[in-house]
Structures are given as structure tokens and as C-alpha cells.
Design a protein around this motif. Structure first.
Motif, PDB file in Angstrom:
ATOM      1  N   ALA A 120       1.007   2.942 -13.485  1.00  0.00           N
ATOM      2  CA  ALA A 120      -0.160   3.610 -13.048  1.00  0.00           C
ATOM      3  C   ALA A 120      -0.361   3.552 -11.648  1.00  0.00           C
ATOM      4  O   ALA A 120      -0.354   2.396 -11.319  1.00  0.00           O
ATOM      5  N   ALA A 121      -0.798   4.387 -10.831  1.00  0.00           N
ATOM      6  CA  ALA A 121      -0.638   4.178  -9.595  1.00  0.00           C
ATOM      7  C   ALA A 121      -1.612   3.203  -9.016  1.00  0.00           C
ATOM      8  O   ALA A 121      -1.719   2.394  -8.311  1.00  0.00           O
ATOM      9  N   GLY A 122      -2.952   3.453  -9.919  1.00  0.00           N
ATOM     10  CA  GLY A 122      -3.971   2.506  -9.689  1.00  0.00           C
ATOM     11  C   GLY A 122      -3.721   0.927  -9.795  1.00  0.00           C
ATOM     12  O   GLY A 122      -4.223   0.250  -9.294  1.00  0.00           O
ATOM     13  N   GLU A 123      -2.630   0.818 -10.812  1.00  0.00           N
ATOM     14  CA  GLU A 123      -2.223  -0.674 -11.051  1.00  0.00           C
ATOM     15  C   GLU A 123      -1.550  -1.204  -9.859  1.00  0.00           C
ATOM     16  O   GLU A 123      -1.192  -2.500  -9.872  1.00  0.00           O
ATOM     17  N   LEU A 124      -0.958  -0.412  -8.997  1.00  0.00           N
ATOM     18  CA  LEU A 124       0.076  -0.984  -7.980  1.00  0.00           C
ATOM     19  C   LEU A 124      -0.396  -2.155  -7.247  1.00  0.00           C
ATOM     20  O   LEU A 124       0.157  -3.205  -7.088  1.00  0.00           O
ATOM     21  N   LYS A 125      -1.563  -2.047  -6.799  1.00  0.00           N
ATOM     22  CA  LYS A 125      -2.347  -3.123  -6.011  1.00  0.00           C
ATOM     23  C   LYS A 125      -2.509  -4.302  -6.738  1.00  0.00           C
ATOM     24  O   LYS A 125      -2.757  -5.584  -6.384  1.00  0.00           O
ATOM     25  N   HIS A 126      -2.442  -4.279  -8.058  1.00  0.00           N
ATOM     26  CA  HIS A 126      -2.653  -5.311  -9.151  1.00  0.00           C
ATOM     27  C   HIS A 126      -1.302  -6.160  -9.327  1.00  0.00           C
ATOM     28  O   HIS A 126      -1.117  -6.797 -10.364  1.00  0.00           O
ATOM     29  N   GLY A 127      -0.214  -5.904  -8.464  1.00  0.00           N
ATOM     30  CA  GLY A 127       0.892  -6.702  -8.628  1.00  0.00           C
ATOM     31  C   GLY A 127       2.374  -5.960  -8.158  1.00  0.00           C
ATOM     32  O   GLY A 127       2.961  -6.331  -7.554  1.00  0.00           O
ATOM     33  N   PRO A 128       2.501  -4.974  -8.878  1.00  0.00           N
ATOM     34  CA  PRO A 128       3.735  -4.018  -8.786  1.00  0.00           C
ATOM     35  C   PRO A 128       3.945  -4.027  -7.045  1.00  0.00           C
ATOM     36  O   PRO A 128       5.281  -3.926  -6.731  1.00  0.00           O
ATOM     37  N   ILE A 129       3.060  -3.792  -6.383  1.00  0.00           N
ATOM     38  CA  ILE A 129       3.411  -3.218  -5.093  1.00  0.00           C
ATOM     39  C   ILE A 129       4.302  -4.540  -4.199  1.00  0.00           C
ATOM     40  O   ILE A 129       4.756  -4.295  -3.377  1.00  0.00           O
ATOM     41  N   ALA A 130       4.301  -5.777  -4.873  1.00  0.00           N
ATOM     42  CA  ALA A 130       5.052  -6.633  -4.258  1.00  0.00           C
ATOM     43  C   ALA A 130       6.538  -6.147  -4.317  1.00  0.00           C
ATOM     44  O   ALA A 130       7.334  -6.882  -3.679  1.00  0.00           O
ATOM     45  N   LEU A 131       6.808  -5.241  -5.180  1.00  0.00           N
ATOM     46  CA  LEU A 131       8.320  -4.694  -5.346  1.00  0.00           C
ATOM     47  C   LEU A 131       8.612  -3.802  -4.132  1.00  0.00           C
ATOM     48  O   LEU A 131       9.687  -3.890  -3.811  1.00  0.00           O
ATOM     49  N   ILE A 132       7.581  -3.527  -3.327  1.00  0.00           N
ATOM     50  CA  ILE A 132       7.958  -2.507  -2.416  1.00  0.00           C
ATOM     51  C   ILE A 132       8.489  -3.221  -1.387  1.00  0.00           C
ATOM     52  O   ILE A 132       7.824  -4.194  -0.470  1.00  0.00           O
ATOM     53  N   GLU A 133       9.642  -2.574  -0.586  1.00  0.00           N
ATOM     54  CA  GLU A 133      10.485  -3.214   0.423  1.00  0.00           C
ATOM     55  C   GLU A 133      11.006  -2.191   1.191  1.00  0.00           C
ATOM     56  O   GLU A 133      11.063  -0.954   0.654  1.00  0.00           O
ATOM     57  N   GLN A 134      11.604  -2.375   2.235  1.00  0.00           N
ATOM     58  CA  GLN A 134      12.147  -1.273   3.152  1.00  0.00           C
ATOM     59  C   GLN A 134      13.139  -0.683   2.161  1.00  0.00           C
ATOM     60  O   GLN A 134      13.796  -0.827   1.669  1.00  0.00           O
ATOM     61  N   ASP A 135      12.883   1.028   2.366  1.00  0.00           N
ATOM     62  CA  ASP A 135      13.602   2.044   1.845  1.00  0.00           C
ATOM     63  C   ASP A 135      13.604   2.063   0.347  1.00  0.00           C
ATOM     64  O   ASP A 135      14.319   2.635  -0.381  1.00  0.00           O
ATOM     65  N   GLN A 136      12.686   1.374  -0.377  1.00  0.00           N
ATOM     66  CA  GLN A 136      12.673   1.476  -1.814  1.00  0.00           C
ATOM     67  C   GLN A 136      12.131   2.975  -2.136  1.00  0.00           C
ATOM     68  O   GLN A 136      11.130   3.326  -1.791  1.00  0.00           O
ATOM     69  N   PRO A 137      12.958   3.609  -2.950  1.00  0.00           N
ATOM     70  CA  PRO A 137      12.626   4.678  -3.263  1.00  0.00           C
ATOM     71  C   PRO A 137      11.365   4.840  -4.423  1.00  0.00           C
ATOM     72  O   PRO A 137      11.459   4.063  -5.408  1.00  0.00           O
ATOM     73  N   VAL A 138      10.528   5.507  -4.099  1.00  0.00           N
ATOM     74  CA  VAL A 138       9.121   5.905  -4.948  1.00  0.00           C
ATOM     75  C   VAL A 138       9.025   7.151  -5.175  1.00  0.00           C
ATOM     76  O   VAL A 138       8.952   7.822  -4.254  1.00  0.00           O
ATOM     77  N   ILE A 139       8.821   7.666  -6.631  1.00  0.00           N
ATOM     78  CA  ILE A 139       8.668   8.935  -6.830  1.00  0.00           C
ATOM     79  C   ILE A 139       7.019   8.841  -7.161  1.00  0.00           C
ATOM     80  O   ILE A 139       6.710   8.259  -8.357  1.00  0.00           O
ATOM     81  N   VAL A 140       6.144  10.003  -6.630  1.00  0.00           N
ATOM     82  CA  VAL A 140       4.844   9.844  -6.854  1.00  0.00           C
ATOM     83  C   VAL A 140       4.496  11.074  -7.375  1.00  0.00           C
ATOM     84  O   VAL A 140       4.877  12.118  -6.992  1.00  0.00           O
ATOM     85  N   ILE A 141       4.066  11.246  -8.523  1.00  0.00           N
ATOM     86  CA  ILE A 141       3.405  12.466  -9.118  1.00  0.00           C
ATOM     87  C   ILE A 141       2.033  12.646  -8.610  1.00  0.00           C
ATOM     88  O   ILE A 141       0.899  11.842  -9.024  1.00  0.00           O
ATOM     89  N   LEU A 142       1.729  13.604  -7.936  1.00  0.00           N
ATOM     90  CA  LEU A 142       0.353  13.686  -7.325  1.00  0.00           C
ATOM     91  C   LEU A 142      -0.453  14.867  -8.388  1.00  0.00           C
ATOM     92  O   LEU A 142       0.072  15.641  -8.573  1.00  0.00           O
ATOM     93  N   PRO A 143      -1.847  14.552  -8.306  1.00  0.00           N
ATOM     94  CA  PRO A 143      -2.531  15.560  -8.875  1.00  0.00           C
ATOM     95  C   PRO A 143      -2.919  16.578  -7.770  1.00  0.00           C
ATOM     96  O   PRO A 143      -2.470  16.531  -6.725  1.00  0.00           O
ATOM     97  N   SER A 144      -3.515  17.718  -8.349  1.00  0.00           N
ATOM     98  CA  SER A 144      -3.831  18.830  -7.720  1.00  0.00           C
ATOM     99  C   SER A 144      -4.573  18.394  -6.526  1.00  0.00           C
ATOM    100  O   SER A 144      -5.446  17.507  -6.738  1.00  0.00           O
ATOM    101  N   PRO A 145      -4.803  19.007  -5.412  1.00  0.00           N
ATOM    102  CA  PRO A 145      -5.560  18.770  -4.321  1.00  0.00           C
ATOM    103  C   PRO A 145      -7.127  18.920  -4.569  1.00  0.00           C
ATOM    104  O   PRO A 145      -8.058  18.243  -4.130  1.00  0.00           O
ATOM    105  N   SER A 146      -7.172  19.758  -5.696  1.00  0.00           N
ATOM    106  CA  SER A 146      -8.499  20.117  -6.047  1.00  0.00           C
ATOM    107  C   SER A 146      -9.016  18.916  -7.138  1.00  0.00           C
ATOM    108  O   SER A 146     -10.381  18.971  -7.301  1.00  0.00           O
ATOM    109  N   ASP A 147      -8.140  18.067  -7.231  1.00  0.00           N
ATOM    110  CA  ASP A 147      -8.565  17.080  -8.417  1.00  0.00           C
ATOM    111  C   ASP A 147      -8.888  15.741  -7.561  1.00  0.00           C
ATOM    112  O   ASP A 147      -8.573  15.160  -6.598  1.00  0.00           O
TER     113      ASP A 147
END
Ligand code: AGP
Length: 598
Positions: free
Chosen positions: A486-513
Motif C-alpha cells: 500500500a503506497a501509504g505504508e511505504l514510510k512505515h518501513g518498506p522505504i528502507a528497501l529503496i536504493e539506487q536503481d531499485q525498480p518500483v512500479i506505481v499504480i497511480l489513481p486518476s488525476p481527478s482522484d
């Protein structure tokens, strides 16, 4: 052999056949894929025969070896051959009984125990049908068992307990299979075999009786798809074909259930009357794997449109946590195969507790369908590739229909609102086609990423189950570690996984959302830490291309229906990455299409 080829997707770590030809029982069986068996038969030909049993195996007891492959021979004279799907839970005590009586075993399997027991009973009684009946009554667990014996060149006996079995009725010939794909090229007339039933099958006719010997009246049904649908039709893989089939799968699932004004009817929910539907005060969705992600979409849709509380539970967890259910709880069981034992056990438990069960199932006559109070069939056609694709988008379509059906019955939304949503549903097949026609860059990127070691997927709200599904596809097809968050969960831990060139696929809601800017912030947070971002965004989303190296666009639709579109690039991404790695996308290692054991 044609039947085995059509069933190979259900389990394929070894295969074998036994036939009776020229009065002799002949058996060939090999570990590995079906072609190993074909080669063995070519090397050791068998004379023609009009009676035989065949089996492709997904190992439960004993490694996938020639000896452990089915059929298993029973009795010292080895005149009896047996094949088995499922698990015989009391096999060790039965095996000990046979060992004490001097029986020697050729394999490590539970199945061989049944073969010897039936042969032993038959030696004593010289009545194969009663010997068969006696033994199947002693077996505990889950099994579909078939037996032939050299002394009866026109008889196949079958028993079914907690595992799938269907009969095909031909002209002067009859068939048995784990699902209709086994014989649909020969006949479209089928009979589902019920729980604890024995089938006595001859070319001249079929008798069905209960394990206690009482006669069972059978209900014939007509198979509504043909063998060509179960073949690749020129596609490089079943998975590629089934991804491309999705506009049709969504359209066929909508067919006859929604009119041009967008009003939904579900005539098949005859097992639940309006009063019962109105009394529902809670819905629990039970499913496994990909089907559970369709369940997550159901939660958003039913709560938003029908205002009924919904929780989604993995069937294997639900079953053993003693959930509190009441007669006003509706269980919605989602299953492509309708044979997933975890899901079946969950729904059986729920019925014991007095809850109503509704199935969303893609396989006609499947066990789940027959054991539920109501069934909403998805009409995706046979899904052969182990990794589920068109069944998922059809399941999502079915849960939207169910949510609108409940909302209509409970008047939780106005007629114009319902009509507008229904009309948006009707546009989905064309939008799926649009997504499928613009996936070149997905394929290109997948090929470039074939060396990736781990890929993360982020989604929010209805995008979260899509992220989970994208990760599952990559795991099961490309054998790459992948995780959906869950994107909102990232800062509660998983963001520690992010390092240089780590591929992340993000599903964006509509701009109107209203959630769009929050997910854009998530993208900025991971970019700041070196991530390589691939975004799935709505056509026209200008923000996405500012922060993502790659943007895969999908057409605009109602925010709740977006998953039907955003999941497709993830299916193709996983398939093409697996193809780039030279992997078998239809039959990934260690997996089976339908997990019919707990
Ligand atoms: C999905 O790609 C997998 N093959 C698996 O998770 C599957 O969805 C799960 O086993 C449930 O199967 P079912 O829908 O037949 O019950």
C-alpha cells in the motif's frame, strides 16, 4: 493422450497411462512433462485399446519420479491400475496393514496403498465393484480415484470425495475427467459427480451410486465452450492468448446481466431471495491468490455502492480462525477453478455455521458452484495458463455486477447513479481492447529488465490489490522476488528497501482522484532515494511523466473500475519478462492451476 494434454496445466511433474489391450493391462509412466510419456510410448508401443485411464501429477507424497507417477498397480499380479487426485490422509495406517500382510510397494505414494487395498479385496470377493466400494469407504481425506482391472475390459470405476470429477457422455463411449477440458473434443454432454459418489462407467452406459450403494440420479449439462477455445489458437502461449481474450471475457461476463440503460439483473441468484439479500448485514469474501485480489476490489465496490460492510479473508486463514458468522452473513467465494480446496473448506465451514454462500466461479459444474447457495459464473472461457489473467478481470467484472445488483435491491444509490455506473461498465471491454493495443513499451521494458533481482509495486485504495497482483504475477512467472505495498505504508518501513536503481512500479489513481497527489508524493519520496519509477497512469496525467522514467497509460474510467485496466500492463510485463528469461509462462515451476489439496 489428448485429454492429458488438455489437463496438463492442472499439474505436470509426471504423467502416465494404463490401458487394457488384447486382454492385457499395459502401463507407461514417466516423470517430467507429458512429452516424456509420449516419447516412452513411442519407444515402447502399446497395441490399440478402447479403455484406459491417464493422469498428470502434481506431487504431494513422494518426489516426481517414474515410480511415483500414476497409474499405480495393485496386487501382486498387477492386473489392477489406479489413478488418484488428492490426499489419502489415513494412508500410513492402511499401508502398515498391507505391509503386515506382506504387500511390497513400488512407490512412496499414498495412492499405491489404495491400489493394493482394492486388489486385495477383489482377490477375496471376485467382485470388483463391491471391493472398490468397500475400500473407498475406508479412505479419509480428499480423493478422486479411477480403477481399471484386466478382468473387466469394459469397466472403469471412479470415486469422488473432495476432489473434482466429471463424466462425459458420448455415442457408444463414455469419459471421465477432472474437468470437462479432458473430453470436450469428443462430447459436450457432461454430468457432474457429487461428493461421496461412485461411478460405474461402461461404453454402454453410466451408473452413479453413493458410497453407501444407493442409486444417484444424475443431472446432465451441456458444456458451453468447445475444444478450440481450450487450445492456443496460434498464440505463442496460453497466457498470451488469455491476456488477449480479456475484452471478450469481460463482455461475456456482462452479457445478459446489464441492459443498455445500465440496470443490472442477476437472474441466477435464485438461491437467495430478496428478503435474504436485504437481511445481509455483512459480507466476507474468501478466496486465494489472484482471486483474493478480486475480493479486495469487491470490498471497495460493495461498501461504496451497496453500503454493506465487507471483509476479505484468505480462505486458508479464515477456515481456522473460528470466525463469528450469523445467518445474515453472506460469504462470497471467488474461485476460477471452483476446486481450490482451501476455498471449498472455508465455504463448507461457513455453511455449517449457518451462513449463506455465493460463488463467483469460472468453471461450470465445479464443486464450489454445486455446493453454494447461489453462483455468479464468470464467462472467461477455459483458463489454461496457470497464472490467472482473464479470470481475474472477469472476476472484477462480476463483483461490480454483484455490487450494483445489491445496491439496486437495497436502494443504496439513486437510479440515475446506478444507470451511470452500469453504462460505464458496458464500456469496459472496449477500454480493455484499448489498453491491449498500446503495450509495446511494456514489452520493451520487460525485456530490458530480465536481469532484475527484485521489483516493488505500489498502489493505493483500489490500486493496492493491483500492486499485489502485479507482484504475484512476477513471482509466479519470472521467479523474481517482488512485493506489493500500500503506497501509504511505504514510510512505515518498506522505504528502507529503496536504493539506487531499485525498480518500483506505481499504480497511480486518476488525476481527478484526491489520492493522486499523495501517490505523486510517494513517487517523489522514492525518486529522492534513487528508485527507478514506472508509473501506470490515466491518459492525460501530466504529473506522472514529470517523475516517472516510464509511464504506461490506460484510458480513464470510473475510479473503482480502473483495476480492470491497470492490471493488464502488469500481466504483460510479467509474461514478457518471463519470456525474456526463457521460462515457461503457461506452466511455471512448482505450481498447479488448481490447488485441490489443503
Ligand atoms: C494466480 O495466478 C495463481 N494461479 C493462484 O494464485 C490462483 O489464483 C489461486 O490458486 C486461486 O485459484 P482459484 O481461482 O482457481 O481458486
Amino acid at each position: 493422450m489428448g485429454g492429458l494434454r488438455r489437463l496438463e496445466y492442472r499439474g505436470y511433474d509426471s504423467a502416465g497411462i494404463s490401458v487394457i489391450s488384447q486382454g492385457q493391462l499395459a502401463t507407461r509412466k514417466k516423470a517430467g512433462k507429458l512429452e516424456n510419456l509420449v516419447a516412452d510410448i513411442k519407444a515402447h508401443p502399446i497395441a490399440d485399446s478402447r479403455i484406459g485411464i491417464g493422469h498428470t501429477r502434481w506431487a504431494t507424497h513422494g518426489a516426481p519420479t517414474d515410480q511415483n507417477a500414476h497409474p499405480h498397480l495393485g496386487g501382486q499380479s498387477s492386473k489392477l491400475a489406479l489413478i488418484h487426485n488428492g490426499i489419502i490422509e489415513n494412508f500410513s495406517e492402511l499401508k502398515q496393514e498391507l505391509l503386515d500382510a506382506g504387500t511390497s510397494f513400488a512407490s512412496e505414494t499414498d495412492s499405491e496403498v489404495a491400489a493394493h487395498l482394492i486388489a486385495k479385496e477383489y482377490e477375496a470377493s471376485k467382485d470388483l465393484v463391491s471391493a472398490f466400494g468397500k475400500v473407498v469407504n475406508r479412505l479419509h481425506g480428499a480423493f478422486t480415484i479411477l480403477v481399471i482391472h484386466e478382468d473387466f475390459p469394459d469397466l472403469i470405476l471412479a470415486a469422488r470425495k473432495n476432489a473434482p470429477l466429471v463424466i462425459g457422455i458420448g455415442e457408444g463411449e463414455n469419459f471421465l475427467g477432472s474437468d470437462v477440458a479432458a473430453f470436450v473434443e469428443h462430447t459436450k454432454r457432461a454430468i457432474s459427480v457429487g461428493q461421496d459418489e461412485i461411478v460405474i462407467l461402461r461404453p454402454s452406459g453410466v451408473e452413479i451410486q453413493g458410497f453407501d450403494g444407493h442409486k444417484v440420479d444424475s443431472k446432465e449439462f451441456t458444456i458451453d465452450w468447445d475444444a478450440s477455445q481450450a487450445s492456443k489458437g496460434g498464440w505463442p502461449s496460453f497466457m498470451a492468448k488469455e491476456i488477449a481474450d480479456q475484452p471478450q471475457a469481460v463482455a461475456d461476463t456482462l452479457m445478459g446481466r446489464i441492459n443498455s440503460e445500465g440496470m443490472v439483473t442477476l437472474p441466477e441468484i435464485d438461491g437467495l431471495d430478496a428478503k435474504q439479500l436485504m437481511a445481509i448485514d455483512r459480507i466476507i469474501v474468501v478466496a486465494c491468490g489472484t482471486a483474493s485480489y478480486a475480493g479486495e476490489i469487491a470490498k471497495y465496490a460493495i461498501e461504496k455502492w451497496a453500503k454493506i460492510p465487507v471483509s476479505v479473508e484468505l480462505a486458508h486463514e479464515f477456515r481456522y480462525r473460528d470466525p463469528i458468522l450469523t445467518p445474515n452473513t453472506l460469504i462470497v467465494a471467488i474461485s476460477q477453478s471452483g476446486e481450490t480446496m482451501d476455498t471449498l473448506m472455508a465455504t463448507r465451514y461457513a455453511k455449517e455455521q449457518g451462513a449463506k454462500v455465493m460463488a463467483i466461479c469460472n468453471t461450470q459444474g465445479a464443486t464450489l458452484a454445486r455446493e453454494s447457495d447461489a453462483v455468479v459464473y464468470t464467462h472467461a472461457g477455459p483458463e489454461v495458463a496457470v497464472a490467472s489473467t482473464k479470470a481475474l478481470t472477469a472476476q472484477m467484472t462480476a463483483v461490480y455486477l454483484l455490487a450494483l445488483f445489491l445496491a439496486t435491491g437495497r436502494k443504496s444509490m439513486s437510479a440515475p447513479e446506478l444507470s451511470q455506473l452500469g453504462k460505464e461498465l458496458l464500456k469496459l471491454p472496449a477500454k480493455v481492447t484499448e489498453v491491449l493495443s498500446s503495450l509495446e513499451q511494456v514489452t520493451d521494458l520487460a525485456k530490458k529488465m530480465s536481469k532484475a533481482k527484485t521489483v516493488l509495486f505500489l498502489g493505493r485504495n483500489v490500486g493496492f490489490p493491483v500492486a499485489m497482483e502485479g507482484a504475484l504475477k512476477l513471482k509466479e512467472l519470472a521467479y523474481i522476488h517482488a512485493e506489493g505495498f500500500a503506497a501509504g505504508e511505504l514510510k512505515h518501513g518498506p522505504i528502507a528497501l529503496i536504493e539506487q536503481d531499485q525498480p518500483v512500479i506505481v499504480i497511480l489513481p486518476s488525476p481527478s482522484d484526491p489520492l493522486h497527489p499523495k501517490v505523486i508524493s510517494n513517487i517523489q519520496e522514492i525518486k529522492a532515494r534513487g528508485a527507478t519509477v514506472i508509473a501506470i497512469a490515466e491518459v492525460g496525467d501530466k504529473e506522472a511523466s514529470k517523475y516517472a522514467e516510464n509511464v504506461w497509460y490506460v484510458p480513464a474510467t470510473n475510479w473503482l473500475m480502473a483495476p480492470v485496466l491497470t492490471v493488464i500492463p502488469l500481466q504483460v510485463f510479467a509474461m514478457e519478462l518471463a519470456n525474456a528469461k526463457g521460462l515457461d509462462v503457461d506452466q511455471p515451476r512448482n505450481l498447479a492451476k488448481s490447488v485441490t489439496v489443503e
